[in-house]
Design a protein around this motif. Structure first.
Motif, short mmCIF file in Angstrom:
data_model
loop_
_atom_site.label_atom_id
_atom_site.label_comp_id
_atom_site.label_asym_id
_atom_site.label_seq_id
_atom_site.Cartn_x
_atom_site.Cartn_y
_atom_site.Cartn_z
N ILE A 16 0.80 -1.13 0.05
CA ILE A 16 0.09 0.03 -0.02
C ILE A 16 0.99 1.20 -0.02
CG2 ILE A 16 -1.74 1.46 1.29
CD1 ILE A 16 -2.70 -1.32 2.57
N LEU A 17 0.75 2.11 -0.95
CA LEU A 17 1.57 3.16 -1.08
C LEU A 17 0.64 4.40 -0.61
CD1 LEU A 17 3.23 2.87 -4.72
CD2 LEU A 17 4.14 2.51 -2.50
N SER A 18 1.13 4.82 0.67
CA SER A 18 0.19 6.04 1.36
C SER A 18 0.99 7.27 1.24
CB SER A 18 -0.12 5.53 2.76
OG SER A 18 -0.72 6.43 3.28
N SER A 19 0.64 8.26 1.92
CA SER A 19 1.66 9.25 1.93
C SER A 19 1.43 10.12 3.45
CB SER A 19 0.94 10.43 1.05
OG SER A 19 1.61 11.67 1.18
N ASN A 20 2.32 10.54 3.99
CA ASN A 20 2.17 11.29 5.34
C ASN A 20 1.81 12.87 5.34
OD1 ASN A 20 3.35 9.05 6.48
ND2 ASN A 20 5.42 9.69 6.38
N ASN A 21 1.47 13.32 4.07
CA ASN A 21 0.94 14.57 4.07
C ASN A 21 -0.64 14.66 4.27
OD1 ASN A 21 0.66 13.36 1.41
ND2 ASN A 21 0.55 15.63 0.61
N GLY A 22 -1.09 14.37 5.56
CA GLY A 22 -2.51 14.39 5.86
C GLY A 22 -2.84 12.98 6.52
N GLY A 23 -3.65 13.04 7.44
CA GLY A 23 -3.87 11.77 8.03
C GLY A 23 -4.87 10.81 7.48
N GLY A 24 -5.34 11.29 6.57
CA GLY A 24 -6.59 10.52 5.96
C GLY A 24 -5.97 9.52 5.05
N HIS A 25 -4.84 9.59 4.33
CA HIS A 25 -4.17 8.66 3.40
C HIS A 25 -3.79 7.46 4.27
CE1 HIS A 25 -4.20 11.84 0.77
NE2 HIS A 25 -3.84 12.69 1.54
N ASN A 26 -3.19 7.58 5.52
CA ASN A 26 -2.81 6.57 6.43
C ASN A 26 -3.93 5.83 7.05
OD1 ASN A 26 -0.03 7.21 5.79
ND2 ASN A 26 0.28 8.46 7.34
N SER A 27 -4.85 6.69 7.37
CA SER A 27 -5.90 5.91 7.95
C SER A 27 -6.83 4.86 7.10
CB SER A 27 -7.01 7.02 8.47
OG SER A 27 -6.61 7.86 9.27
N THR A 28 -6.76 5.30 5.60
CA THR A 28 -7.49 4.64 4.72
C THR A 28 -6.39 3.34 4.45
OG1 THR A 28 -8.53 6.50 3.49
CG2 THR A 28 -8.21 4.61 2.19
N ALA A 29 -5.07 3.38 4.30
CA ALA A 29 -4.19 2.58 4.10
C ALA A 29 -4.35 1.36 5.29
CB ALA A 29 -2.98 3.03 4.31
N ALA A 30 -4.49 2.15 6.69
CA ALA A 30 -4.74 1.04 7.61
C ALA A 30 -5.79 0.32 7.52
CB ALA A 30 -4.76 1.91 9.11
N ALA A 31 -7.12 0.87 7.20
CA ALA A 31 -8.24 0.07 7.14
C ALA A 31 -8.22 -0.94 5.70
CB ALA A 31 -9.36 1.08 6.85
N ILE A 32 -7.44 -0.71 4.66
CA ILE A 32 -7.14 -1.70 3.66
C ILE A 32 -6.39 -2.75 4.24
CG2 ILE A 32 -6.24 -2.08 1.41
CD1 ILE A 32 -7.21 0.66 0.97
N ARG A 33 -5.44 -2.41 4.85
CA ARG A 33 -4.44 -3.41 5.35
C ARG A 33 -5.09 -4.36 6.44
NH1 ARG A 33 1.42 -2.16 8.46
NH2 ARG A 33 1.97 -4.15 8.74
#
Length: 383
Positions: A16-33
């Motif tokens: 999963i390629l996320s991004s640290n500029n904003g919490g939403g991308h990592n939250s989505t990545a965590a849910a998919i993970r």
């Protein structure tokens, strides 16, 4: 013990390629993970900008936080329309060329780890991945997931197997920008299972020391604690002192947390929280959610049917999020802090209005979003 002669299933691997500029991308990545791991996948989440360099990733992340907290006017609609357009992400544009520099490190990583599936939760990751896999012979399933209620500029320029959108209303624009209808799936935005299967509201209120005869308002300015949060807390805590408790979630804004803890130390109806990675119990205890319209926070509220008062703290993508929910009578908003507090008072007094907003939110929700993504990609892999 030898496994010779036996059928041993190879462990499937997801990047999963996320991004640290904003919490939403990592939250989505965590849910998919979370969902993929429940299906037996090995999952690795990486910040896509780190393939350029850790310093570049940190610089972009810090710049993002600074703009949201201190220079929100830079993200207004005029700026969005003029400066952040699809043209910036065309093949020969300097922005695209800069992002594509990460393709070499990314390609090496993909070859070393032998991923079966790669999902992007940020447009930069999609661009870098498209460049990295340009001459790749091995079939790797690829997808990009939108984390706001709009089509991110540049997303149509990515070469993905699938584009996962939060709502049907975004489909036509993406097709117009060149993505085929067969590649588009309406999945919603993934949220963690804990948010969906929440605690009993009365038990949650007791856990946070909220009297059962009090309404409970969550006040949050996103993971960065931005917007007119101190002013809103001041007005809310005064005007609703006898009828409601207010829980302020400061996110990563440690300065806001320290200042408000000192200021409201003697106020029994005010509760201060810092960074809160698991909001599920706090959500369960709430009657009203006052928040800036981030893609993840609004999606979590939709899944729970938690009525929202939306604060226009910054513009850009969040303007689209705000309009999406307001236009569907799934939230309310105000122009000033006083108007926003008026909205809170109105909803807390009006059970029918609160119920209607809750029902409208639930109609928009996709609690099975991560499963939709998984089944789409896995079905495609067997064809």
């Amino acid at each position: 013990m030898s496994c010779k002669g036996k059928n041993v299933r190879k462990a499937m691997k997801l990047l999963i390629l996320s991004s640290n500029n904003g919490g939403g991308h990592n939250s989505t990545a965590a849910a998919i993970r979370e969902y993929y791991e429940s299906q037996g996948f090995e999952v690795i989440v990486r910040d896509c900008l780190s393939f350029l360099s850790e310093n570049v990733s940190e610089l972009i992340s810090m710049s993002h936080i600074m703009i949201y907290r201190h220079l929100p006017w830079l993200t207004d609609d005029t700026h969005t329309k003029i400066h952040i357009t699809n043209n910036m992400f065309e093949e020969n544009h300097p922005v695209r060329q800069f992002i594509d520099l990460g393709k070499f490190s990314l390609r090496k990583f993909i070859h070393e780890e032998q991923f079966d599936t790669i999902i992007c939760t940020h447009v930069f990751g999609g661009m870098m991945l498209s460049a990295a896999l340009q001459d790749e012979d091995r079939k790797i399933r690829t997808a990009i997931v939108e984390t706001d209620y709009c089509n991110t500029p540049g997303s149509a320029s990515n070469t993905m197997d699938f584009h996962f959108l939060p709502d049907e209303s975004l489909k036509e624009e993406l097709i117009h920008n060149g993505v085929s209808e067969e590649q588009i799936v309406i999945s919603g935005i993934p949220v963690k299972k804990r948010v969906i299967h929440h605690m009993d509201p009365k038990a949650a209120k007791k856990l946070y020391g909220v009297p059962l005869d009090h309404a409970h308002i969550i006040l949050m300015g996103g993971s960065m604690g931005c917007g007119p949060i101190p002013k809103l807390l001041d007005i809310l805590s005064d005007r609703l002192s006898d009828t409601a408790d207010i829980s302020l979630v400061c996110g990563n804004n440690t300065r806001l947390e320290k200042e408000t803890r000192e200021l409201y130390a003697s106020r029994k109806n005010v509760h201060i929280f810092g960074y809160t990675p698991d909001m599920s119990v706090l959500y369960a205890s709430a009657d009203l959610f006052v928040t800036k319209p981030g893609g993840i926070s609004t999606t979590e509220a939709a899944v729970l049917g938690l009525p929202m008062v939306l604060v226009q703290a910054v513009a850009g993508w969040e303007t689209y999020n705000l309009n999406f929910f307001i236009d569907r009578n799934a939230a309310v908003t105000g122009e000033t802090e006083e108007e926003l507090v008026d909205c809170c008072e109105y909803l807390l007094r009006n059970d029918e209005a609160r119920k209607q907003i809750s029902e409208n939110l639930l109609k928009l929700a996709h609690p099975d979003s991560a499963e939709i993504i998984y089944r789409t990609l896995e079905t495609d892999s067997r064809e």
